[in-house]
Design an enzyme around this catalytic site. Structure first.
Site, PDB file in Angstrom:
ATOM      1  N   HIS A  67     -75.976  21.248   4.834  1.00  0.00           N
ATOM      2  CA  HIS A  67     -76.026  20.921   6.266  1.00  0.00           C
ATOM      3  C   HIS A  67     -75.123  19.722   6.561  1.00  0.00           C
ATOM      4  O   HIS A  67     -74.282  19.754   7.467  1.00  0.00           O
ATOM      5  CB  HIS A  67     -77.483  20.615   6.639  1.00  0.00           C
ATOM      6  N   GLU A  68     -75.275  18.641   5.766  1.00  0.00           N
ATOM      7  CA  GLU A  68     -74.502  17.423   6.008  1.00  0.00           C
ATOM      8  C   GLU A  68     -73.037  17.589   5.620  1.00  0.00           C
ATOM      9  O   GLU A  68     -72.150  17.045   6.281  1.00  0.00           O
ATOM     10  CB  GLU A  68     -75.122  16.248   5.249  1.00  0.00           C
TER      11      GLU A  68
END
Length: 380
Positions: A67-68
């Site tokens: 996600h990051e």
């Protein structure tokens, strides 16, 4: 959020882990292996529950990392430098050094994170459905179903229109596009984050008082974090608005007094301390900055050791210095300045020291910028 240790690089971006990750990792693994899995799939050996719980927790954090990383990759493609990625108690954060240049860039950077989480959730959900249709049931199907559900939940929660969540960035992009005012858009998103935080605290306390368990307290803790982060985002937005258009050269103290790294703390106290009007002293070697010593660092040295301790031993090291160029926009420097323990930046030209920026310099610049904005608003 500072990393307690680095684990390497992904897509050229440094990745670190804060110690608080261990807390949530153990809570997830324990909750799955000691409660949820044994309740849903009884009569399995203990090692199977532990292995499934640990595996699910590891894959969950790999999903958070993905996600990051997606935020970081898209940010770099849109011209924003990424200082690193840190996983911590409430998930992860990509340290973006700079602002999106347009609402479209903001939309792309913010939207890709929930999209990746949603894709991961659908992926695990699809595998679970296929296994179920094939007649496979049991503990590992439950682990896949949990991973599907938690990632979809993560995507939905992150998409809520409230800063500092990704949905808050999407809201900011929409308001920015509609009004053309980045600061107003940031304030709207931050206020929405404050409201969501209050609602989560209320819901969490209500659940706890009804005897639902510690899940309610966890919800209240997330709400408390959102309120603090949203307030910080609003302050940063107003500060950024006041400083917009200013360069580092406009606020720096030029040609600051310097000292040698080989000077002893005793010499500094005897000859510099009372004559020097600033609370930080750059250390240079042939005009190049090699360190930064502050009064707080000097005070930490016992009086009987000052004669045998050099400034280099107590100074902020060269690799920890925040360096800036005179022509750099001040708003680009602010995120880096907030990460520095000493809160100061050294201004260099051709690797030679030409100035220093301190918190008091920033405060004076904010006051001037705020006055300018008030005058401009008054004329309109």
């Amino acid at each position: 959020m500072r990393a307690s240790f680095r684990i390497g690089r992904i897509a050229g971006v440094p990745v670190g882990v804060n110690w608080s990750v261990l807390v949530i990792f153990l809570l997830i693994a324990w909750g799955l292996s000691a409660n949820q899995f044994p309740r849903s799939y009884p009569d399995r050996p203990t090692w199977a529950y532990v292995l499934a719980g640990l595996s699910a927790a590891v894959v969950f954090f790999l999903g958070l990392l993905a996600h990051e990383v997606s935020h970081a990759v898209v940010a770099r493609r849109n011209g924003i430098e990424v200082g690193g990625i840190t996983l911590w108690l409430f998930g992860g954060v990509a340290e973006l050094r700079g602002e999106a240049r347009s609402p479209g860039a903001e939309l792309r950077i913010a939207g890709v994170g929930p999209l990746v989480s949603l894709i991961i959730g659908v992926f695990f959900g699809g595998i679970a459905v296929l296994l179920a249709l094939a007649g496979v049931h049991g503990l590992w199907l439950g682990a896949l179903a949990w991973l599907a559900g938690i990632n979809i939940l993560l995507a939905v929660f992150n998409a809520l229109p409230a800063a500092p969540l990704d949905g808050g960035r999407l809201l900011r992009a929409a308001v920015w596009k509609a009004t053309g005012d980045r600061t107003r858009a940031s304030v709207v998103a931050a206020r929405a984050g404050w409201i969501l935080g209050v609602l989560l605290i209320g819901l969490g306390l209500w659940q706890f008082l009804r005897g639902v368990g510690f899940g309610g307290l966890w919800l209240a803790l997330i709400g408390w974090f959102l309120i603090g982060a949203a307030g910080m985002e609003e302050r940063q937005a107003r500060t950024g608005s006041a400083l917009r258009g200013m360069r580092v050269a406009d606020v720096m103290t030029p040609q600051p007094q310097t000292a040698s790294a080989e000077m002893t703390v005793a010499d500094f106290v005897d000859h510099y301390l009372f004559a020097y009007r600033h609370s930080a002293l750059p250390l240079t070697e042939d005009g190049r900055p090699v360190g930064l010593v502050t009064l707080d660092r000097v005070r930490g040295v016992p009086a009987d050791r000052r004669a045998a301790t050099t400034l280099a031993e107590v100074a902020c090291r060269a690799d920890q210095l925040v360096l800036a160029s005179p022509d750099e926009p001040l708003t680009d420097l602010l995120p880096r300045l907030s990460e520095c323990a000493d809160g100061r930046a050294l201004v260099v030209t051709d690797q030679r020291l030409v100035g220093i920026v301190s918190p008091s310099d920033i405060s004076r610049a904010v006051q001037r910028g705020s006055l300018r904005d008030q005058v401009t608003a008054g004329h309109h």
